[in-house]
Design a protein around this motif. Sequence first.
Motif, PDB file in Angstrom:
ATOM      1  N   ASN A  28      22.390   1.576  15.456  1.00 20.92           N
ATOM      2  CA  ASN A  28      22.407   0.809  14.527  1.00 20.92           C
ATOM      3  C   ASN A  28      21.689  -0.563  15.055  1.00 20.92           C
ATOM      4  O   ASN A  28      20.796  -1.041  14.285  1.00 20.92           O
ATOM      5  CB  ASN A  28      23.934   0.300  14.527  1.00 20.92           C
ATOM      6  CG  ASN A  28      24.100  -0.724  13.241  1.00 20.92           C
ATOM      7  OD1 ASN A  28      23.441  -0.413  12.341  1.00 20.92           O
ATOM      8  ND2 ASN A  28      24.994  -1.591  13.437  1.00 20.92           N
ATOM      9  N   GLU A  29      21.604  -0.858  16.403  1.00 23.22           N
ATOM     10  CA  GLU A  29      20.898  -1.992  16.845  1.00 23.22           C
ATOM     11  C   GLU A  29      19.346  -1.868  16.611  1.00 23.22           C
ATOM     12  O   GLU A  29      18.633  -2.411  16.374  1.00 23.22           O
ATOM     13  CB  GLU A  29      21.204  -2.374  18.297  1.00 23.22           C
ATOM     14  CG  GLU A  29      22.516  -2.970  18.639  1.00 23.22           C
ATOM     15  CD  GLU A  29      23.002  -2.897  20.120  1.00 23.22           C
ATOM     16  OE1 GLU A  29      22.114  -2.931  21.089  1.00 23.22           O
ATOM     17  OE2 GLU A  29      24.007  -2.984  20.346  1.00 23.22           O
ATOM     18  N   ASN A  30      18.899  -0.394  16.896  1.00 20.46           N
ATOM     19  CA  ASN A  30      17.504   0.110  16.696  1.00 20.46           C
ATOM     20  C   ASN A  30      17.484  -0.055  15.365  1.00 20.46           C
ATOM     21  O   ASN A  30      16.056  -0.550  15.048  1.00 20.46           O
ATOM     22  CB  ASN A  30      17.137   1.466  17.350  1.00 20.46           C
ATOM     23  CG  ASN A  30      17.530   1.363  18.908  1.00 20.46           C
ATOM     24  OD1 ASN A  30      17.146   0.295  19.460  1.00 20.46           O
ATOM     25  ND2 ASN A  30      17.584   2.633  19.523  1.00 20.46           N
ATOM     26  N   TYR A  31      18.048   0.150  14.632  1.00 22.81           N
ATOM     27  CA  TYR A  31      17.784   0.086  12.934  1.00 22.81           C
ATOM     28  C   TYR A  31      17.729  -1.359  12.573  1.00 22.81           C
ATOM     29  O   TYR A  31      16.696  -1.629  11.743  1.00 22.81           O
ATOM     30  CB  TYR A  31      18.964   0.735  12.152  1.00 22.81           C
ATOM     31  CG  TYR A  31      18.774   0.806  10.713  1.00 22.81           C
ATOM     32  CD1 TYR A  31      17.858   1.488  10.114  1.00 22.81           C
ATOM     33  CD2 TYR A  31      19.494  -0.085   9.871  1.00 22.81           C
ATOM     34  CE1 TYR A  31      17.726   1.441   8.609  1.00 22.81           C
ATOM     35  CE2 TYR A  31      19.371  -0.314   8.640  1.00 22.81           C
ATOM     36  CZ  TYR A  31      18.393   0.559   7.931  1.00 22.81           C
ATOM     37  OH  TYR A  31      18.259   0.409   6.553  1.00 22.81           O
ATOM     38  N   LYS A  35      14.265  -2.917  10.986  1.00 31.14           N
ATOM     39  CA  LYS A  35      14.025  -3.600   9.811  1.00 31.14           C
ATOM     40  C   LYS A  35      13.580  -5.021   9.779  1.00 31.14           C
ATOM     41  O   LYS A  35      12.687  -5.492   9.034  1.00 31.14           O
ATOM     42  CB  LYS A  35      15.541  -3.694   9.180  1.00 31.14           C
ATOM     43  CG  LYS A  35      16.072  -2.196   8.490  1.00 31.14           C
ATOM     44  CD  LYS A  35      17.376  -2.812   7.780  1.00 31.14           C
ATOM     45  CE  LYS A  35      16.837  -3.391   6.529  1.00 31.14           C
ATOM     46  NZ  LYS A  35      17.815  -3.119   5.369  1.00 31.14           N
ATOM     47  N   GLN A  36      13.727  -5.842  11.051  1.00 31.06           N
ATOM     48  CA  GLN A  36      13.547  -6.977  11.197  1.00 31.06           C
ATOM     49  C   GLN A  36      12.016  -6.954  11.373  1.00 31.06           C
ATOM     50  O   GLN A  36      11.222  -7.865  10.930  1.00 31.06           O
ATOM     51  CB  GLN A  36      14.023  -7.610  12.489  1.00 31.06           C
ATOM     52  CG  GLN A  36      15.511  -8.040  12.250  1.00 31.06           C
ATOM     53  CD  GLN A  36      16.319  -8.587  13.437  1.00 31.06           C
ATOM     54  OE1 GLN A  36      15.626  -8.209  14.714  1.00 31.06           O
ATOM     55  NE2 GLN A  36      17.405  -9.129  13.420  1.00 31.06           N
ATOM     56  N   GLU A  37      11.538  -5.937  12.225  1.00 32.94           N
ATOM     57  CA  GLU A  37       9.951  -5.755  12.446  1.00 32.94           C
ATOM     58  C   GLU A  37       9.390  -5.493  11.161  1.00 32.94           C
ATOM     59  O   GLU A  37       8.006  -5.954  10.885  1.00 32.94           O
ATOM     60  CB  GLU A  37       9.803  -4.766  13.359  1.00 32.94           C
ATOM     61  CG  GLU A  37       8.494  -4.307  13.774  1.00 32.94           C
ATOM     62  CD  GLU A  37       7.705  -5.539  14.638  1.00 32.94           C
ATOM     63  OE1 GLU A  37       6.525  -5.302  14.621  1.00 32.94           O
ATOM     64  OE2 GLU A  37       8.279  -6.372  14.966  1.00 32.94           O
ATOM     65  N   LYS A  41       6.385  -7.609   9.273  1.00 36.14           N
ATOM     66  CA  LYS A  41       5.076  -7.234   8.907  1.00 36.14           C
ATOM     67  C   LYS A  41       4.581  -7.404   7.593  1.00 36.14           C
ATOM     68  O   LYS A  41       3.708  -7.676   7.031  1.00 36.14           O
ATOM     69  CB  LYS A  41       4.984  -5.554   9.411  1.00 36.14           C
ATOM     70  CG  LYS A  41       5.154  -5.136  10.716  1.00 36.14           C
ATOM     71  CD  LYS A  41       3.770  -5.614  11.438  1.00 36.14           C
ATOM     72  CE  LYS A  41       3.863  -5.211  12.921  1.00 36.14           C
ATOM     73  NZ  LYS A  41       2.682  -5.219  13.575  1.00 36.14           N
ATOM     74  N   ASP A  42       5.684  -7.215   6.842  1.00 34.50           N
ATOM     75  CA  ASP A  42       5.846  -7.243   5.247  1.00 34.50           C
ATOM     76  C   ASP A  42       5.231  -8.814   4.960  1.00 34.50           C
ATOM     77  O   ASP A  42       4.388  -9.143   4.359  1.00 34.50           O
ATOM     78  CB  ASP A  42       6.869  -7.177   4.443  1.00 34.50           C
ATOM     79  CG  ASP A  42       7.141  -5.588   4.384  1.00 34.50           C
ATOM     80  OD1 ASP A  42       6.232  -4.781   4.551  1.00 34.50           O
ATOM     81  OD2 ASP A  42       8.291  -5.351   4.075  1.00 34.50           O
ATOM     82  N   GLU A  43       5.707  -9.657   5.696  1.00 37.32           N
ATOM     83  CA  GLU A  43       5.277 -11.285   5.716  1.00 37.32           C
ATOM     84  C   GLU A  43       4.128 -11.185   6.019  1.00 37.32           C
ATOM     85  O   GLU A  43       3.261 -12.022   5.478  1.00 37.32           O
ATOM     86  CB  GLU A  43       6.302 -12.046   6.407  1.00 37.32           C
ATOM     87  CG  GLU A  43       6.211 -13.487   6.153  1.00 37.32           C
ATOM     88  CD  GLU A  43       6.249 -13.820   4.890  1.00 37.32           C
ATOM     89  OE1 GLU A  43       5.763 -14.858   4.455  1.00 37.32           O
ATOM     90  OE2 GLU A  43       7.197 -13.388   3.938  1.00 37.32           O
TER      91      GLU A  43
END
Length: 66
Positions: A28-31, A35-37, A41-43
């Motif tokens: 869950n932490e890795n997920y 998602k933050q990464e 990247k999207d930004e």
Amino acid sequence: MTRQIPGAVQEYYKKYGRPFVTLSDEANENYILMKQEVARKDEEIKNMNEKIALLEAELAKLKGSR
């Protein structure tokens, strides 16, 4: 990495055709980190696309002034 939640498995399986599982704390932490990464990247991509649009507009002006 995953664990089943016995009370929900049957109904979930009937509805979606696959067992219901939750992620372990580490997964869950890795997920969340992933998602933050992806959001970062999207930004970055959004900012790059804006720069490209500005440069294309500037190029069009330069081509038009010839």
